[in-house]
Design a protein around this motif. Structure first.
Motif, PDB file in Angstrom:
ATOM      1  N   ASN A 155       0.819  -1.215   0.000  1.00  0.00           N
ATOM      2  CA  ASN A 155       0.000   0.000   0.000  1.00  0.00           C
ATOM      3  C   ASN A 155       0.853   1.265   0.000  1.00  0.00           C
ATOM      4  OD1 ASN A 155       1.076  -0.206   2.527  1.00  0.00           O
ATOM      5  ND2 ASN A 155      -0.865  -0.105   3.649  1.00  0.00           N
ATOM      6  N   GLY A 156       2.070   1.134  -0.494  1.00  0.00           N
ATOM      7  CA  GLY A 156       2.986   2.274  -0.474  1.00  0.00           C
ATOM      8  C   GLY A 156       3.816   2.355   0.785  1.00  0.00           C
ATOM      9  N   ALA A 157       3.723   1.320   1.634  1.00  0.00           N
ATOM     10  CA  ALA A 157       4.487   1.312   2.881  1.00  0.00           C
ATOM     11  C   ALA A 157       5.973   1.133   2.589  1.00  0.00           C
ATOM     12  CB  ALA A 157       3.997   0.185   3.790  1.00  0.00           C
ATOM     13  N   GLY A 158       6.798   1.748   3.439  1.00  0.00           N
ATOM     14  CA  GLY A 158       8.242   1.617   3.341  1.00  0.00           C
ATOM     15  C   GLY A 158       8.857   1.769   4.715  1.00  0.00           C
ATOM     16  N   TYR A 159      10.136   2.095   4.741  1.00  0.00           N
ATOM     17  CA  TYR A 159      10.857   2.295   6.003  1.00  0.00           C
ATOM     18  C   TYR A 159      11.868   3.397   5.732  1.00  0.00           C
ATOM     19  CZ  TYR A 159      12.942   0.730  10.478  1.00  0.00           C
ATOM     20  OH  TYR A 159      13.397   0.658  11.778  1.00  0.00           O
ATOM     21  N   VAL A 160      11.730   4.505   6.454  1.00  0.00           N
ATOM     22  CA  VAL A 160      12.572   5.662   6.191  1.00  0.00           C
ATOM     23  C   VAL A 160      14.038   5.346   6.500  1.00  0.00           C
ATOM     24  CG1 VAL A 160      10.685   7.263   6.671  1.00  0.00           C
ATOM     25  CG2 VAL A 160      12.281   6.653   8.496  1.00  0.00           C
ATOM     26  N   LYS A 161      14.920   6.199   6.050  1.00  0.00           N
ATOM     27  CA  LYS A 161      16.362   6.004   6.198  1.00  0.00           C
ATOM     28  C   LYS A 161      16.717   5.824   7.679  1.00  0.00           C
ATOM     29  CE  LYS A 161      20.715   8.244   4.812  1.00  0.00           C
ATOM     30  NZ  LYS A 161      21.287   9.461   4.170  1.00  0.00           N
ATOM     31  N   HIS A 162      17.488   4.773   7.953  1.00  0.00           N
ATOM     32  CA  HIS A 162      17.835   4.447   9.331  1.00  0.00           C
ATOM     33  C   HIS A 162      19.102   3.602   9.348  1.00  0.00           C
ATOM     34  CE1 HIS A 162      15.708   0.896   7.894  1.00  0.00           C
ATOM     35  NE2 HIS A 162      16.315   0.201   8.847  1.00  0.00           N
ATOM     36  N   LYS A 186      10.344  -0.974 -11.137  1.00  0.00           N
ATOM     37  CA  LYS A 186       9.731   0.212 -11.740  1.00  0.00           C
ATOM     38  C   LYS A 186       8.244   0.260 -11.445  1.00  0.00           C
ATOM     39  CE  LYS A 186      13.037   0.784 -15.523  1.00  0.00           C
ATOM     40  NZ  LYS A 186      13.228   0.827 -16.991  1.00  0.00           N
ATOM     41  N   GLU A 187       7.622  -0.900 -11.366  1.00  0.00           N
ATOM     42  CA  GLU A 187       6.188  -0.976 -11.094  1.00  0.00           C
ATOM     43  C   GLU A 187       5.880  -1.146  -9.610  1.00  0.00           C
ATOM     44  OE1 GLU A 187       2.372  -3.902 -12.146  1.00  0.00           O
ATOM     45  OE2 GLU A 187       4.276  -4.110 -13.229  1.00  0.00           O
ATOM     46  N   HIS A 188       6.672  -1.983  -8.937  1.00  0.00           N
ATOM     47  CA  HIS A 188       6.366  -2.369  -7.564  1.00  0.00           C
ATOM     48  C   HIS A 188       7.148  -1.589  -6.511  1.00  0.00           C
ATOM     49  CE1 HIS A 188       5.538  -6.431  -9.678  1.00  0.00           C
ATOM     50  NE2 HIS A 188       4.423  -5.738  -9.608  1.00  0.00           N
ATOM     51  N   GLY A 189       8.190  -0.859  -6.914  1.00  0.00           N
ATOM     52  CA  GLY A 189       8.994  -0.127  -5.933  1.00  0.00           C
ATOM     53  C   GLY A 189       9.731  -1.080  -5.028  1.00  0.00           C
ATOM     54  N   GLY A 190       9.763  -0.748  -3.714  1.00  0.00           N
ATOM     55  CA  GLY A 190      10.285  -1.660  -2.714  1.00  0.00           C
ATOM     56  C   GLY A 190      11.783  -1.859  -2.705  1.00  0.00           C
ATOM     57  N   ILE A 191      12.535  -1.000  -3.396  1.00  0.00           N
ATOM     58  CA  ILE A 191      13.989  -1.123  -3.413  1.00  0.00           C
ATOM     59  C   ILE A 191      14.558  -0.819  -2.025  1.00  0.00           C
ATOM     60  CG2 ILE A 191      16.059   0.140  -4.179  1.00  0.00           C
ATOM     61  CD1 ILE A 191      14.880   0.197  -6.971  1.00  0.00           C
ATOM     62  N   ARG A 219      26.768   2.233  11.602  1.00  0.00           N
ATOM     63  CA  ARG A 219      26.514   3.518  10.947  1.00  0.00           C
ATOM     64  C   ARG A 219      27.134   3.638   9.551  1.00  0.00           C
ATOM     65  NH1 ARG A 219      24.399   7.508  14.251  1.00  0.00           N
ATOM     66  NH2 ARG A 219      24.244   6.962  16.467  1.00  0.00           N
ATOM     67  N   ARG A 220      27.910   2.667   9.144  1.00  0.00           N
ATOM     68  CA  ARG A 220      28.490   2.712   7.805  1.00  0.00           C
ATOM     69  C   ARG A 220      27.461   2.472   6.706  1.00  0.00           C
ATOM     70  NH1 ARG A 220      33.323  -1.459   8.782  1.00  0.00           N
ATOM     71  NH2 ARG A 220      31.737  -2.285  10.221  1.00  0.00           N
ATOM     72  N   ASN A 221      26.284   1.937   7.070  1.00  0.00           N
ATOM     73  CA  ASN A 221      25.292   1.587   6.056  1.00  0.00           C
ATOM     74  C   ASN A 221      23.883   2.089   6.390  1.00  0.00           C
ATOM     75  OD1 ASN A 221      26.697   0.155   3.959  1.00  0.00           O
ATOM     76  ND2 ASN A 221      26.999  -1.522   5.403  1.00  0.00           N
ATOM     77  N   PRO A 222      23.669   3.406   6.419  1.00  0.00           N
ATOM     78  CA  PRO A 222      22.279   3.885   6.494  1.00  0.00           C
ATOM     79  C   PRO A 222      21.511   3.339   5.285  1.00  0.00           C
ATOM     80  CG  PRO A 222      23.843   5.684   6.772  1.00  0.00           C
ATOM     81  CD  PRO A 222      24.634   4.510   6.288  1.00  0.00           C
ATOM     82  N   HIS A 223      20.232   3.020   5.472  1.00  0.00           N
ATOM     83  CA  HIS A 223      19.467   2.462   4.358  1.00  0.00           C
ATOM     84  C   HIS A 223      17.982   2.736   4.549  1.00  0.00           C
ATOM     85  CE1 HIS A 223      19.900  -0.599   7.517  1.00  0.00           C
ATOM     86  NE2 HIS A 223      18.704  -1.055   7.148  1.00  0.00           N
ATOM     87  N   GLU A 224      17.246   2.593   3.472  1.00  0.00           N
ATOM     88  CA  GLU A 224      15.807   2.818   3.507  1.00  0.00           C
ATOM     89  C   GLU A 224      15.120   1.785   2.628  1.00  0.00           C
ATOM     90  OE1 GLU A 224      15.430   6.761   1.925  1.00  0.00           O
ATOM     91  OE2 GLU A 224      15.545   6.090  -0.167  1.00  0.00           O
ATOM     92  N   VAL A 225      13.871   1.467   2.962  1.00  0.00           N
ATOM     93  CA  VAL A 225      13.022   0.666   2.082  1.00  0.00           C
ATOM     94  C   VAL A 225      12.068   1.630   1.398  1.00  0.00           C
ATOM     95  CG1 VAL A 225      11.315  -1.176   1.905  1.00  0.00           C
ATOM     96  CG2 VAL A 225      13.172  -1.355   3.579  1.00  0.00           C
ATOM     97  N   GLN A 226      12.194   1.738   0.089  1.00  0.00           N
ATOM     98  CA  GLN A 226      11.338   2.660  -0.649  1.00  0.00           C
ATOM     99  C   GLN A 226       9.927   2.102  -0.734  1.00  0.00           C
ATOM    100  OE1 GLN A 226      13.450   3.449  -4.330  1.00  0.00           O
ATOM    101  NE2 GLN A 226      14.904   4.789  -3.298  1.00  0.00           N
ATOM    102  N   PRO A 227       8.919   2.970  -0.917  1.00  0.00           N
ATOM    103  CA  PRO A 227       7.525   2.523  -0.901  1.00  0.00           C
ATOM    104  C   PRO A 227       7.280   1.315  -1.802  1.00  0.00           C
ATOM    105  CG  PRO A 227       7.632   4.910  -0.984  1.00  0.00           C
ATOM    106  CD  PRO A 227       9.045   4.421  -1.141  1.00  0.00           C
ATOM    107  N   SER A 228       6.541   0.353  -1.259  1.00  0.00           N
ATOM    108  CA  SER A 228       6.236  -0.884  -1.990  1.00  0.00           C
ATOM    109  C   SER A 228       4.776  -0.874  -2.428  1.00  0.00           C
ATOM    110  CB  SER A 228       6.490  -2.104  -1.099  1.00  0.00           C
ATOM    111  OG  SER A 228       7.843  -2.167  -0.704  1.00  0.00           O
ATOM    112  N   TYR A 229       4.550  -1.244  -3.686  1.00  0.00           N
ATOM    113  CA  TYR A 229       3.200  -1.248  -4.251  1.00  0.00           C
ATOM    114  C   TYR A 229       2.755  -2.651  -4.639  1.00  0.00           C
ATOM    115  CZ  TYR A 229       4.142   3.700  -4.133  1.00  0.00           C
ATOM    116  OH  TYR A 229       4.469   4.967  -3.697  1.00  0.00           O
ATOM    117  N   ALA A 230       3.417  -3.645  -4.075  1.00  0.00           N
ATOM    118  CA  ALA A 230       3.006  -5.046  -4.153  1.00  0.00           C
ATOM    119  C   ALA A 230       3.476  -5.696  -2.857  1.00  0.00           C
ATOM    120  CB  ALA A 230       3.632  -5.739  -5.371  1.00  0.00           C
ATOM    121  N   THR A 231       2.872  -6.803  -2.486  1.00  0.00           N
ATOM    122  CA  THR A 231       3.262  -7.488  -1.255  1.00  0.00           C
ATOM    123  C   THR A 231       4.729  -7.883  -1.341  1.00  0.00           C
ATOM    124  OG1 THR A 231       1.014  -8.350  -0.995  1.00  0.00           O
ATOM    125  CG2 THR A 231       2.761  -9.417   0.280  1.00  0.00           C
TER     126      THR A 231
END
Length: 269
Positions: A155-162, A186-191, A219-231
């Protein structure tokens, strides 16, 4: 994997992502007559050099289609059971947590009757770490966390940079196994976008089926989960450096009375 420099938008200013990150090593046999690369060779020839050089490493076709499919079915059953809980952020209220991370999670140790194939995955992960122990910087890895089974519901859920371990809690290596068939970023996001410290590039990791990702947890690897549009399904395990973990336990035991019900201490790796 993309080559874009996080602060630039011009192609001429892009920094090249290392080949090992752009074209991950496949663990698939070259033919029916070939076997998978044995664990010792996979670790010594690829995982250890890649982690020590770049702070992250990707292995595709880690378990193979048949076992990967069995793991996926177990994860789907966990999801469909309705027992997954909202992922939480330390010291954040529920409403704020949902704005920061939108996944549903469950903790398993792989010994449950419904998680035999997840248990096999964890055994394979443990074997990699056992082979790599003593070769990954200064770390002495002697235990790990339970496995976190996570679902982003599409539903567009992700995880901000942390950062997984910003405060020296003992976690040194993050291992993530992905379970998403026919994933189209490109379609599902979630990178999963990693921002390696001191590098002029970002590492974009697509959550592809049977892909294993390893990276330093600090702290060497901050990362984020970009919004996902598929399970989007993943299983995450954190491995502990024994000295840092022991120090963290000493610091926090008196404050909490315990230190992590989801911890597998002194696990046989």
């Amino acid at each position: 994997m993309q080559n874009r420099c996080p602060d630039d938008t011009h192609d001429t200013d892009m920094m090249e992502v290392p080949k090992e990150l752009r074209k991950p090593r496949s663990n698939r046999p070259k033919s029916k007559d070939h076997k998978r690369l044995n664990t010792n060779k996979l670790v010594s020839q690829y995982i250890v050099p890649c982690l020590n050089s770049y702070g992250l490493c990707i292995v595709d076709n880690f378990l193979g289609d048949k076992i990967g499919e069995r793991v996926l079915q177990e994860v789907r059953r966990i999801h469909q059971s309705g027992n997954m809980q909202d992922g939480q952020v330390v010291s954040q209220k529920l409403g704020k947590s949902k704005a920061i991370r939108g996944d549903k999670i469950a903790w398993v140790d792989g010994s449950e009757s419904c998680c035999q194939n997840i248990g096999h995955l964890l055994t394979r992960m443990d074997k990699l770490i056992t082979c790599a122990d003593g070769k990954l910087e200064k770390y002495k890895i002697r235990g790990r966390h339970k496995a976190m089974v996570a679902c982003y519901p599409g539903n567009g859920a992700g995880y901000v940079k942390h950062v997984d371990n910003p405060n020296a809690d003992g976690r040194c290596v993050t291992c993530i196994y992905y379970l998403n068939k026919n994933w189209n970023a490109k379609e599902h996001g979630g990178i999963l976008r990693i921002f390696p410290e001191g590098k002029a590039y970002v590492a974009d990791v697509e959550p592809l089926f049977d892909r294993l990702l390893l990276f330093w947890s600090d702290r060497r690897n901050p990362h984020e989960v970009q919004p996902s549009y598929a399970t989007r399904y993943a299983i995450t395990v954190w491995y502990f450096d024994s000295e840092e973990r022991a120090e963290a336990k000493r610091k926090f035991r008196d404050l909490t009375g315990w230190f992590g019900s989801n911890v597998v201490l002194n696990a046989r790796l």
